[in-house]
Motif scaffolding. Structure first.
Motif, PDB file in Angstrom:
ATOM      1  N   VAL A  59       0.864  -1.182   0.000  1.00  0.00           N
ATOM      2  CA  VAL A  59       0.000   0.000   0.000  1.00  0.00           C
ATOM      3  C   VAL A  59       0.902   1.234   0.000  1.00  0.00           C
ATOM      4  O   VAL A  59       1.712   1.418   0.909  1.00  0.00           O
ATOM      5  N   LEU A  60       0.769   2.049  -1.036  1.00  0.00           N
ATOM      6  CA  LEU A  60       1.572   3.259  -1.171  1.00  0.00           C
ATOM      7  C   LEU A  60       0.773   4.486  -0.758  1.00  0.00           C
ATOM      8  O   LEU A  60      -0.461   4.477  -0.799  1.00  0.00           O
ATOM      9  N   GLY A  91       0.393   9.082   4.711  1.00  0.00           N
ATOM     10  CA  GLY A  91       1.322   8.001   4.973  1.00  0.00           C
ATOM     11  C   GLY A  91       2.115   7.604   3.743  1.00  0.00           C
ATOM     12  O   GLY A  91       1.934   8.147   2.648  1.00  0.00           O
ATOM     13  N   LEU A  92       3.017   6.641   3.939  1.00  0.00           N
ATOM     14  CA  LEU A  92       3.901   6.164   2.877  1.00  0.00           C
ATOM     15  C   LEU A  92       3.785   4.649   2.752  1.00  0.00           C
ATOM     16  O   LEU A  92       2.921   4.038   3.372  1.00  0.00           O
ATOM     17  N   ALA A  93       4.681   4.049   1.970  1.00  0.00           N
ATOM     18  CA  ALA A  93       4.590   2.630   1.626  1.00  0.00           C
ATOM     19  C   ALA A  93       4.646   1.704   2.842  1.00  0.00           C
ATOM     20  O   ALA A  93       5.480   1.879   3.732  1.00  0.00           O
ATOM     21  N   VAL A  94       3.737   0.707   2.858  1.00  0.00           N
ATOM     22  CA  VAL A  94       3.757  -0.358   3.866  1.00  0.00           C
ATOM     23  C   VAL A  94       3.506  -1.702   3.177  1.00  0.00           C
ATOM     24  O   VAL A  94       2.935  -1.756   2.089  1.00  0.00           O
ATOM     25  N   VAL A  95       3.936  -2.764   3.848  1.00  0.00           N
ATOM     26  CA  VAL A  95       3.754  -4.126   3.341  1.00  0.00           C
ATOM     27  C   VAL A  95       2.623  -4.806   4.103  1.00  0.00           C
ATOM     28  O   VAL A  95       2.594  -4.773   5.341  1.00  0.00           O
ATOM     29  N   LEU A  96       1.704  -5.407   3.369  1.00  0.00           N
ATOM     30  CA  LEU A  96       0.665  -6.236   3.973  1.00  0.00           C
ATOM     31  C   LEU A  96       0.791  -7.645   3.403  1.00  0.00           C
ATOM     32  O   LEU A  96       0.951  -7.809   2.202  1.00  0.00           O
ATOM     33  N   ASP A  97       0.743  -8.634   4.285  1.00  0.00           N
ATOM     34  CA  ASP A  97       0.773 -10.025   3.822  1.00  0.00           C
ATOM     35  C   ASP A  97       0.064 -10.891   4.854  1.00  0.00           C
ATOM     36  O   ASP A  97      -0.529 -10.370   5.814  1.00  0.00           O
ATOM     37  N   ALA A  98       0.144 -12.206   4.667  1.00  0.00           N
ATOM     38  CA  ALA A  98      -0.613 -13.125   5.529  1.00  0.00           C
ATOM     39  C   ALA A  98      -0.146 -13.092   6.980  1.00  0.00           C
ATOM     40  O   ALA A  98      -0.847 -13.565   7.872  1.00  0.00           O
ATOM     41  N   GLY A  99       1.035 -12.516   7.245  1.00  0.00           N
ATOM     42  CA  GLY A  99       1.543 -12.424   8.613  1.00  0.00           C
ATOM     43  C   GLY A  99       1.310 -11.081   9.275  1.00  0.00           C
ATOM     44  O   GLY A  99       1.847 -10.806  10.350  1.00  0.00           O
ATOM     45  N   VAL A 100       0.499 -10.230   8.636  1.00  0.00           N
ATOM     46  CA  VAL A 100       0.218  -8.888   9.174  1.00  0.00           C
ATOM     47  C   VAL A 100      -1.265  -8.776   9.504  1.00  0.00           C
ATOM     48  O   VAL A 100      -2.117  -8.905   8.623  1.00  0.00           O
TER      49      VAL A 100
END
Length: 277
Positions: A59-60, A91-100
């Motif tokens: 998500v950017l 906000g700025l770039a974040v990572v989302l995945d199955a562990g978040v």
């Protein structure tokens, strides 16, 4: 925590979307929180706790789309198999995945105004209570070198595992947190580090983008020294919420909410398409 905290409510409404799987898209989450802000803000719904998980998504922020070689950065992320979207708030770039695990607390300002710090501090308290069984000291301060750094980064021993944001709409306040539960925090940060390297492409910018130092980030599993899963933390989240409320109810969207959700989804979808052109 004192009982006049906004966490203490007669009733909490729960919308759990943490197990919907890879087909559940992050744009749907933006539309969902906008819809729930409207419902809580108008007084049609009690305060809401929504939980959700998105798979392999970056998500950017709007600011990220102004990077000199933005397309190169996005191409790199897509090559890694990430879905790339642009959020409808700061906000700025974040990572989302199955562990978040992501959580939203949605409040109404109908009866009383909720200032920005009050919203943030409620989420800090919530996360501290959820993690109290692990006997860790959580700090809320900016972690320089993390991705999407901010005043309300949450860290243990100087390593960030969570970030908090807010969205305010139609009298509703959605306070959102992402919690890196398992996997490699530095691995996620490395992806964002390389995104910025490629998207900046050595060119100067007026806006100062974060210089990512992957070791500043970790997952809760890494920090507490115990394998945690999203479902473990989800159980603790519900137990914690129960301690604040006289009652809780699991619900779906009402018919009017579904109609508004469809409208909001089209809006965020169109905005996202334009941002990625």
């Amino acid at each position: 925590m004192v009982n006049d905290s906004i966490l203490y409510q007669p009733k909490w409404r729960i919308i759990d979307q943490s197990t919907l799987g890879p087909s559940f898209d992050a744009l749907q989450s933006f539309a969902m929180d906008d819809t729930l802000c409207n419902s809580a803000g108008s007084g049609e719904s009690p305060p809401i706790m929504r939980s959700w998980v998105h798979h392999d998504t970056i998500v950017l922020g709007i600011q990220d789309t102004r990077l000199p070689s933005f397309e190169k950065g996005v191409h790199y992320l897509k090559e890694l198999g990430y879905r790339v979207i642009v959020r409808n708030s700061g906000g700025l770039a974040v990572v989302l995945d199955a562990g978040v695990l992501n959580l939203s607390l949605v409040f109404s300002e109908k009866q009383q105004r909720i200032d920005i710090d009050t919203g943030y501090e409620a989420m800090v308290d919530f996360v501290q209570d959820i993690l109290s069984p692990y006997h860790v000291t959580i700090e809320d301060r900016e972690i320089v070198g993390s991705y999407c750094p901010g005043r309300y980064d949450l860290s243990i021993n100087g390593r960030k595992f969570a970030g908090i944001s807010q969205r305010r709409l139609r009298g509703g306040v959605a306070v959102q947190v992402y919690l890196c539960v398992d996997g490699s925090g530095s691995g996620r940060a490395g992806v964002i580090q390389e995104f910025y390297r490629r998207a900046l492409n050595g060119e100067p910018t007026k806006f100062t983008y974060p210089e990512i130092m992957p070791k500043t980030m970790a997952s809760l599993s890494e920090l507490v020294g115990k394998e945690l899963t999203v479902s473990d933390l989800m159980m603790k989240t519900l137990e914690t919420l129960k301690s604040y409320a006289d009652s809780m109810s699991n619900t779906h969207l009402s018919i009017p909410e579904l109609s508004l959700y469809d409208f909001n989804y089209q809006r965020v979808f169109t905005r996202n398409e334009k941002a990625l052109l």
